[in-house]
Enzyme design. Structure first.
Site, PDB file in Angstrom:
ATOM      1  CE1 TYR A 183       8.176  23.394 -36.214  1.00 20.76           C
ATOM      2  CE2 TYR A 183      10.159  24.723 -37.115  1.00 20.76           C
ATOM      3  CZ  TYR A 183       8.892  24.156 -36.942  1.00 20.76           C
ATOM      4  OH  TYR A 183       7.615  24.625 -37.797  1.00 20.76           O
ATOM      5  CG  PHE A 240       8.765  19.846 -44.526  1.00 25.91           C
ATOM      6  CD1 PHE A 240       8.882  18.418 -45.239  1.00 25.91           C
ATOM      7  CD2 PHE A 240       9.763  20.035 -43.446  1.00 25.91           C
ATOM      8  CE1 PHE A 240       9.931  17.555 -44.656  1.00 25.91           C
ATOM      9  CE2 PHE A 240      10.860  19.229 -43.071  1.00 25.91           C
ATOM     10  CZ  PHE A 240      10.762  17.929 -43.704  1.00 25.91           C
ATOM     11  CD  GLU A 241       5.675  22.134 -38.213  1.00 29.43           C
ATOM     12  OE1 GLU A 241       4.667  21.512 -37.870  1.00 29.43           O
ATOM     13  OE2 GLU A 241       5.585  23.384 -37.729  1.00 29.43           O
ATOM     14  CB  ILE A 242      10.514  16.096 -39.477  1.00 27.72           C
ATOM     15  CG1 ILE A 242      10.261  15.742 -40.894  1.00 27.72           C
ATOM     16  CG2 ILE A 242      10.844  15.039 -38.384  1.00 27.72           C
ATOM     17  CD1 ILE A 242      11.351  14.970 -41.345  1.00 27.72           C
ATOM     18  CG  HIS A 277       4.391  25.536 -35.235  1.00 30.14           C
ATOM     19  ND1 HIS A 277       4.311  24.530 -36.041  1.00 30.14           N
ATOM     20  CD2 HIS A 277       3.483  25.862 -34.423  1.00 30.14           C
ATOM     21  CE1 HIS A 277       3.133  23.985 -35.744  1.00 30.14           C
ATOM     22  NE2 HIS A 277       2.752  24.602 -34.539  1.00 30.14           N
TER      23      HIS A 277
END
Ligand code: GDP
Ligand code: MN
Length: 354
Positions: A183, A240-242, A277
């Site tokens: 994450y 924003f998340e990768i 999350h």
């Protein structure tokens, strides 16, 4: 400049590395099983178009990763034509099944309606919105198991109207994979108390019922100042998340989501996918598996992440103003993240952007 030779320089990440990507042409080298993913309405087309253009210019035109678009209504031809023309990889369009975008049968509709009315009177942002709640629940529990997403291991979430301010000189998906990151984030901050008053009670119940899912060496210190008694409201900003999709599809994460979903706070309060999350990552991942992307400069209204170091910023051709960097300001949680991970703050953190 030195040409990029992936065999010799598997991941040249800083301007000082030999083989630092010269940003010309399609990159050789391995690709991850990864996709961009966007939840959007048809009316978002021109705002997502801007976001895509930036992601392509700054990164994806040299990597050509796919892009999955998801919607609770069918995408129209304009949306598909415009986005397909902009994305250098393949595009896919998914219709969200109704059971992933509706009230579960255990939700008391009258109680939920009353909450929306109360929140409206209190002026809480999106407090009276039903669709926003479906959105938050979907992003918390369902985007990663849509049929189209099952083909991928990694995702990068992109929203309409965001900006990327610096060139990205390596493949962040590959970085996640090679460094075993699950994450990642660019901006963190405090959640509004009014939207999550009982979220931590639900989390504590989950921790009690599922001690097997709580990771040793986790990031509890990012989330709580009293060893887990209360939530300090810190969260990673999930627009924003990768991240790693297989982690979200794991039994641990699904048990966590199901437990929260049963408690009803997506509808009886206004739980966001960002705290959901973040708490999941903070409790169920060893802390080394969460990554802060300092070199991905990002804006989503109203906050900016802009690297403060001038050398990095000029090498990456950034167009953000470091004075607008949010990381070290009072309402950001990023210094806590640095503290619990014993990380040194980047160059310029104390002289610029405060
Ligand atoms: P904010 O960032 O919290 O202010 O919320 P946004 O309005 O940006 O919504 C978050 C994401 O969900 C964006 O990608 C929106 O395009 C998307 N979104 C929000 N509401 C809906 C909706 O009702 N339907 C669909 N398909 N997408 C939505
Ligand atoms: Mn948004």
């Amino acid at each position: 400049r030195t040409a990029y030779d992936p065999a010799q320089f598997p991941m040249a990440m800083t301007p000082n590395d030999p083989g630092f990507d010269d940003l010309s042409g399609i990159k050789d080298g391995p690709r991850m099983n990864a996709t961009f993913v966007t939840l959007a309405r048809n009316s978002d087309v021109w705002e997502i178009a801007k976001s895509i253009r930036q992601v392509e210019d700054r990164f994806n035109r040299r990597y050509n990763y796919d892009w999955v678009f998801l919607n609770d209504k069918p995408f129209d031809d304009t949306f598909k034509t415009v986005t397909t023309s902009l994305v250098s990889g393949k595009t896919h369009y998914g219709l969200i099944p109704e059971e992933h975008w509706s009230f579960p049968d255990w939700i008391d509709q009258d109680k939920a309606a009353k909450v929306r009315q109360d929140m409206k009177e209190k002026g809480i942002i999106y407090g009276d919105s039903i669709s926003y709640r479906h959105m938050c629940r979907f992003e918390s529990g369902f985007f990663f198991r849509q049929e189209l997403m099952m083909n991928y291991d990694y995702y990068w979430r992109v929203e309409p109207s965001v900006e990327l301010y610096c060139d990205i000189h390596y493949d962040p998906f590959r970085y996640m994979h090679e460094n075993n990151k699950k994450y990642s984030f660019t901006i963190s901050l405090y959640e509004y108390h009014e939207t999550i008053p009982t979220l931590w009670d639900s989390v504590k119940k989950f921790m009690k019922n599922h001690p097997e899912h709580i990771a040793a060496g986790n990031s509890l210190g990012f989330l709580s100042d009293d060893g887990g008694e209360t939530y300090n409201r810190c969260h990673f900003w999930s627009n924003f998340e990768i991240g790693n999709l297989n982690w979200l599809r794991s039994k641990a994460y699904i048990d966590f989501f199901d437990s929260l979903d049963r408690d009803g706070g997506f509808f009886y309060e206004r739980w966001g996918d960002a705290p959901v999350h973040s708490i999941a990552a903070g409790l169920m991942l060893p802390k080394e598996e969460i990554h802060f992307f300092n070199d991905i400069a990002y804006w989503h209204v109203p906050f900016t992440h802009c690297p403060t170091g001038e050398k990095l910023r000029t090498a990456l051709k950034c167009h953000c103003n470091p004075r607008e960097n949010f990381d070290w300001k009072g309402y950001s949680c990023t210094s806590r993240f640095f503290d619990i991970n014993n990380m040194e703050k980047p160059e310029g953190w104390d002289t610029e952007g405060n």
